[in-house]
Design an enzyme around this catalytic site. Sequence first.
Site, mmCIF file in Angstrom:
data_model
loop_
_atom_site.group_PDB
_atom_site.id
_atom_site.type_symbol
_atom_site.label_atom_id
_atom_site.label_comp_id
_atom_site.label_asym_id
_atom_site.label_seq_id
_atom_site.Cartn_x
_atom_site.Cartn_y
_atom_site.Cartn_z
ATOM 1 N N MET A 30 0.993 6.328 8.742
ATOM 2 C CA MET A 30 2.234 5.676 9.182
ATOM 3 C C MET A 30 3.107 5.362 7.972
ATOM 4 O O MET A 30 4.025 4.552 8.051
ATOM 5 C CB MET A 30 1.922 4.409 9.983
ATOM 6 C CG MET A 30 1.146 4.726 11.266
ATOM 7 S SD MET A 30 1.347 3.510 12.565
ATOM 8 C CE MET A 30 0.700 2.069 11.768
ATOM 9 N N LEU A 33 2.640 4.433 1.717
ATOM 10 C CA LEU A 33 1.370 4.972 1.217
ATOM 11 C C LEU A 33 0.842 4.226 0.007
ATOM 12 O O LEU A 33 1.602 3.793 -0.856
ATOM 13 C CB LEU A 33 1.551 6.455 0.869
ATOM 14 C CG LEU A 33 2.065 7.320 2.022
ATOM 15 C CD1 LEU A 33 2.185 8.773 1.564
ATOM 16 C CD2 LEU A 33 1.166 7.222 3.245
ATOM 17 N N HIS A 37 -4.501 6.235 0.942
ATOM 18 C CA HIS A 37 -3.959 7.439 1.600
ATOM 19 C C HIS A 37 -4.072 8.655 0.680
ATOM 20 O O HIS A 37 -4.406 9.757 1.120
ATOM 21 C CB HIS A 37 -2.476 7.239 1.947
ATOM 22 C CG HIS A 37 -2.208 6.186 2.967
ATOM 23 N ND1 HIS A 37 -1.569 5.006 2.673
ATOM 24 C CD2 HIS A 37 -2.491 6.135 4.287
ATOM 25 C CE1 HIS A 37 -1.451 4.276 3.762
ATOM 26 N NE2 HIS A 37 -2.004 4.930 4.770
ATOM 27 N N GLN A 61 1.315 2.280 19.497
ATOM 28 C CA GLN A 61 0.097 1.559 19.113
ATOM 29 C C GLN A 61 0.368 0.131 18.653
ATOM 30 O O GLN A 61 -0.550 -0.557 18.221
ATOM 31 C CB GLN A 61 -0.676 2.330 18.044
ATOM 32 C CG GLN A 61 -0.027 2.389 16.670
ATOM 33 C CD GLN A 61 -0.756 3.353 15.746
ATOM 34 O OE1 GLN A 61 -0.643 4.565 15.872
ATOM 35 N NE2 GLN A 61 -1.527 2.811 14.817
ATOM 36 N N GLY A 149 -9.361 6.979 6.802
ATOM 37 C CA GLY A 149 -9.998 5.963 5.964
ATOM 38 C C GLY A 149 -10.976 5.125 6.773
ATOM 39 O O GLY A 149 -10.682 4.728 7.904
ATOM 40 N N ARG A 189 -0.528 -3.481 4.970
ATOM 41 C CA ARG A 189 -0.256 -4.874 5.370
ATOM 42 C C ARG A 189 -0.467 -5.871 4.236
ATOM 43 O O ARG A 189 -0.046 -7.028 4.352
ATOM 44 C CB ARG A 189 -1.099 -5.244 6.590
ATOM 45 C CG ARG A 189 -0.641 -4.482 7.825
ATOM 46 C CD ARG A 189 -1.507 -4.757 9.020
ATOM 47 N NE ARG A 189 -1.199 -3.834 10.107
ATOM 48 C CZ ARG A 189 -0.269 -4.047 11.043
ATOM 49 N NH1 ARG A 189 0.429 -5.149 11.013
ATOM 50 N NH2 ARG A 189 -0.046 -3.149 11.990
HETATM 51 O O1 PAF Z 1 -4.285 4.681 10.635
HETATM 52 C C1 PAF Z 1 -3.066 4.902 10.844
HETATM 53 O O2 PAF Z 1 -2.246 4.874 9.941
HETATM 54 C C2 PAF Z 1 -2.602 5.203 12.250
HETATM 55 O O3 PAF Z 1 -3.324 4.476 13.191
HETATM 56 C C3 PAF Z 1 -2.624 6.711 12.581
HETATM 57 C C4 PAF Z 1 -4.035 7.260 12.578
HETATM 58 C C5 PAF Z 1 -1.755 7.464 11.603
HETATM 59 C C6 PAF Z 1 -2.048 6.934 13.986
HETATM 60 O O4 PAF Z 1 -0.749 6.474 14.089
#
Ligand code: PAF
Length: 288
Positions: A30, A33, A37, A61, A149, A189
């Site tokens: 998302m 980074l 990541h 989500q 991760g 976060r």
């Molecule tokens: O872990 C994340 O960043 C998100 O939940 C994902 C897997 C990219 C799905 O939006």
Amino acid sequence: MITVHTIEELRQHVRQAREQGRRIGFVPTMGNLHDGHIRLVDHAKADDCFTVASIFVNPLQFNDASDLERYPRTLTADQKRLEAAATDLLFAPDVDEMYPHGQAQQSRVHVPGVSAGLCGGSRPGHFDGVATVVTKLFNMVQPDRAYFGEKDFQQVAVIRKMVDDLNMPITIVPVATARADDGLALSSRNGYLSPEERAIAPGLYRTLQHVLSRLQAHTPLAQALAEANEQLQQLGFIPDYVAVCHAHNVQSVQSGDTVKDLVILAAAHLGNARLIDNIHVTLNQRIE
Ligand code: PAF
């Protein structure tokens, strides 16, 4: 690195890579980074994959509109980091590209069992949103391997079950949690923490380590969990959950269970941030 914003362009580049005999490695994100990541990208590169990353802040989500609103969007900085890591292709669609008929009309993927409880309990609908967007991204990218991760331990379990249940021909590669020197799990976060909260935040990982050492010392499970909640509160966290689970299905360990593959998970609020972490260990013993 090439950045594309449409499914059509994405498919064209992936097709070319396949025609050149490349395997496709996929790192869904998302954005915003961090080194965690980049470690996923490094794994895909080490596996000699044509490496596709995606950046999409998935509204499906988020069960809290303000959480979605404030989620950091840092595309230019993210592009630089991915480029430096030798990512081959970045897919950065907008919401209309992903959900052209609107979110309410979107077919959903629900993964039963493993998505209930823990983060699924605290964030209703969260894992349906994750499973749905990951399914769509998998269908768009059609990767051979996808990298996630382990910090999001329950998410990885949900995706593994989904891939298994729906016969998706994709290998899921879990990658160990990247941590700061003081033990804090790297997370987008963490950026919500004030300097004072940032100094407290590694206490979440220390609390998980405390639970592990108490279980190893045959402390009753209920007591170890009570101590963990107490410790978190004393540090200034508002605990959401601390749980000891069987790693294969993320279901709670009961006192009297003999465990082998164990995961200790916690989620807690600290200021404006909800932090999660876990410790995954092999522990061959009876839990008191
Ligand atoms: O872990 C994340 O960043 C998100 O939940 C994902 C897997 C990219 C799905 O939006």
